[in-house]
Design a protein around this motif. Sequence first.
Motif, mmCIF file in Angstrom:
data_model
loop_
_atom_site.group_PDB
_atom_site.id
_atom_site.type_symbol
_atom_site.label_atom_id
_atom_site.label_comp_id
_atom_site.label_asym_id
_atom_site.label_seq_id
_atom_site.Cartn_x
_atom_site.Cartn_y
_atom_site.Cartn_z
ATOM 1 N N ILE A 41 0.722 -1.351 -0.051
ATOM 2 C CA ILE A 41 0.254 0.072 -0.013
ATOM 3 C C ILE A 41 0.528 1.152 -0.099
ATOM 4 O O ILE A 41 1.755 1.149 0.283
ATOM 5 N N ASN A 42 0.535 2.273 -0.510
ATOM 6 C CA ASN A 42 1.306 3.609 -0.734
ATOM 7 C C ASN A 42 1.418 3.901 0.445
ATOM 8 O O ASN A 42 -0.231 4.640 0.829
ATOM 9 N N ASN A 43 2.399 4.383 0.660
ATOM 10 C CA ASN A 43 2.108 4.510 2.911
ATOM 11 C C ASN A 43 2.120 6.767 2.462
ATOM 12 O O ASN A 43 1.698 7.049 3.572
ATOM 13 N N LYS A 44 1.951 7.467 1.252
ATOM 14 C CA LYS A 44 1.104 8.982 0.748
ATOM 15 C C LYS A 44 0.172 8.676 0.770
ATOM 16 O O LYS A 44 -0.723 9.922 0.896
ATOM 17 N N LEU A 45 -0.782 7.829 1.237
ATOM 18 C CA LEU A 45 -2.293 7.780 1.119
ATOM 19 C C LEU A 45 -2.423 8.195 2.311
ATOM 20 O O LEU A 45 -1.870 7.688 3.277
ATOM 21 N N SER A 46 -3.619 8.534 2.511
ATOM 22 C CA SER A 46 -4.394 8.961 3.658
ATOM 23 C C SER A 46 -5.204 8.163 4.167
ATOM 24 O O SER A 46 -5.241 7.088 3.330
ATOM 25 N N THR A 47 -5.253 7.274 5.397
ATOM 26 C CA THR A 47 -6.148 6.263 6.149
ATOM 27 C C THR A 47 -7.267 5.847 5.028
ATOM 28 O O THR A 47 -7.389 4.503 4.907
ATOM 29 N N THR A 48 -8.474 6.672 4.802
ATOM 30 C CA THR A 48 -9.621 6.798 4.184
ATOM 31 C C THR A 48 -9.157 5.622 3.224
ATOM 32 O O THR A 48 -9.481 4.441 2.566
ATOM 33 N N LYS A 49 -7.867 6.308 2.208
ATOM 34 C CA LYS A 49 -8.216 5.985 0.447
ATOM 35 C C LYS A 49 -7.339 4.803 0.911
ATOM 36 O O LYS A 49 -7.240 4.264 -0.254
ATOM 37 N N LYS A 50 -6.418 4.468 1.657
ATOM 38 C CA LYS A 50 -5.712 3.786 1.914
ATOM 39 C C LYS A 50 -7.530 1.886 2.224
ATOM 40 O O LYS A 50 -6.630 1.071 1.624
ATOM 41 N N THR A 51 -7.592 2.611 2.908
ATOM 42 C CA THR A 51 -9.204 1.896 3.105
ATOM 43 C C THR A 51 -9.264 1.011 1.666
ATOM 44 O O THR A 51 -9.512 -0.190 2.019
ATOM 45 N N GLY A 52 -9.622 2.037 1.814
ATOM 46 C CA GLY A 52 -10.473 1.477 -0.359
ATOM 47 C C GLY A 52 -9.600 0.855 -1.305
ATOM 48 O O GLY A 52 -9.550 -0.221 -2.110
ATOM 49 N N THR A 53 -8.285 1.365 -1.040
ATOM 50 C CA THR A 53 -7.266 0.598 -1.706
ATOM 51 C C THR A 53 -6.717 -1.079 -1.309
ATOM 52 O O THR A 53 -6.861 -1.962 -2.114
ATOM 53 N N ILE A 54 -6.870 -1.030 0.471
ATOM 54 C CA ILE A 54 -6.798 -2.935 0.197
ATOM 55 C C ILE A 54 -7.655 -3.563 -0.082
ATOM 56 O O ILE A 54 -7.492 -4.309 0.326
ATOM 57 N N ALA A 55 -8.462 -3.112 -0.041
ATOM 58 C CA ALA A 55 -10.395 -3.185 0.270
ATOM 59 C C ALA A 55 -10.026 -4.206 -1.092
ATOM 60 O O ALA A 55 -10.329 -5.292 -2.118
ATOM 61 N N GLU A 56 -9.346 -3.199 -2.501
ATOM 62 C CA GLU A 56 -9.479 -3.439 -4.012
ATOM 63 C C GLU A 56 -8.358 -4.805 -4.016
ATOM 64 O O GLU A 56 -8.581 -5.421 -4.822
ATOM 65 N N GLU A 57 -7.452 -4.438 -3.012
ATOM 66 C CA GLU A 57 -6.139 -5.375 -3.147
ATOM 67 C C GLU A 57 -6.561 -6.556 -2.305
ATOM 68 O O GLU A 57 -6.558 -7.476 -3.334
ATOM 69 N N LEU A 58 -7.483 -6.488 -1.822
ATOM 70 C CA LEU A 58 -7.813 -8.464 -1.013
ATOM 71 C C LEU A 58 -8.626 -8.603 -1.924
ATOM 72 O O LEU A 58 -8.738 -10.293 -2.327
ATOM 73 N N GLY A 59 -8.888 -7.742 -2.977
ATOM 74 C CA GLY A 59 -10.167 -8.332 -4.036
ATOM 75 C C GLY A 59 -9.477 -8.875 -5.401
ATOM 76 O O GLY A 59 -10.079 -9.566 -6.083
ATOM 77 N N HIS A 60 -8.146 -8.705 -5.487
ATOM 78 C CA HIS A 60 -7.203 -9.524 -6.045
ATOM 79 C C HIS A 60 -6.843 -10.832 -5.390
ATOM 80 O O HIS A 60 -6.294 -11.467 -6.146
ATOM 81 N N HIS A 61 -6.330 -11.016 -4.109
ATOM 82 C CA HIS A 61 -6.316 -11.973 -3.339
ATOM 83 C C HIS A 61 -7.173 -13.426 -3.952
ATOM 84 O O HIS A 61 -7.430 -14.195 -4.046
ATOM 85 N N HIS A 62 -8.170 -12.476 -4.145
ATOM 86 C CA HIS A 62 -9.665 -13.106 -3.510
ATOM 87 C C HIS A 62 -10.083 -13.670 -5.179
ATOM 88 O O HIS A 62 -11.051 -14.652 -5.411
#
Length: 158
Positions: A41-62
């Motif tokens: 996860i890009n550490n320059k993102l806000s926590t809220t943007k990280k939330t959407g990003t982690i969910a999408e990347e976990l979507g790739h995992h699944h």
Amino acid sequence: MRKLTKYEEIIGEYEHNVDVIEYSFRSNNIKGLYSNGVVAINNKLSTTKKTGTIAEELGHHHTSSGDIIDMDSTSNRKQELRARVWAYDKLINLQGFIDAFEHHCTNLYETAEFLDVTEEFLADTINAYMHKYGCYIKYKNYVIEFGFNSVNVIKQYN
């Protein structure tokens, strides 16, 4: 005791299946990447943007397989869409709209803040659900109406 952010909750939920690292990407255009059980996860993102990003990347995992970086490929674009829809369902889902309604959220900003996502992620979710369900869906004792970047919830009384 401090309440965990949605970002921290998701990481905790998947910590046994996926390793999450925060990384300083050279390009600010990269929000996150998934490969072989590791999410960066890009550490320059806000926590809220990280939330959407982690969910999408976990979507790739699944939902995804192989290298799908080339978006000229129809198959890769479909996998990208499946991962995003997984993220929308994970972070918001239909119940989330009802919860925001019951919490008296009246606009996109308030709803996004309540759901702990960005307004952009919320708008993308609404538009994806409008594509999936049409202009409205009856869910439990509610009607959820989808418009372009807007959602309206109506409680039905029996």
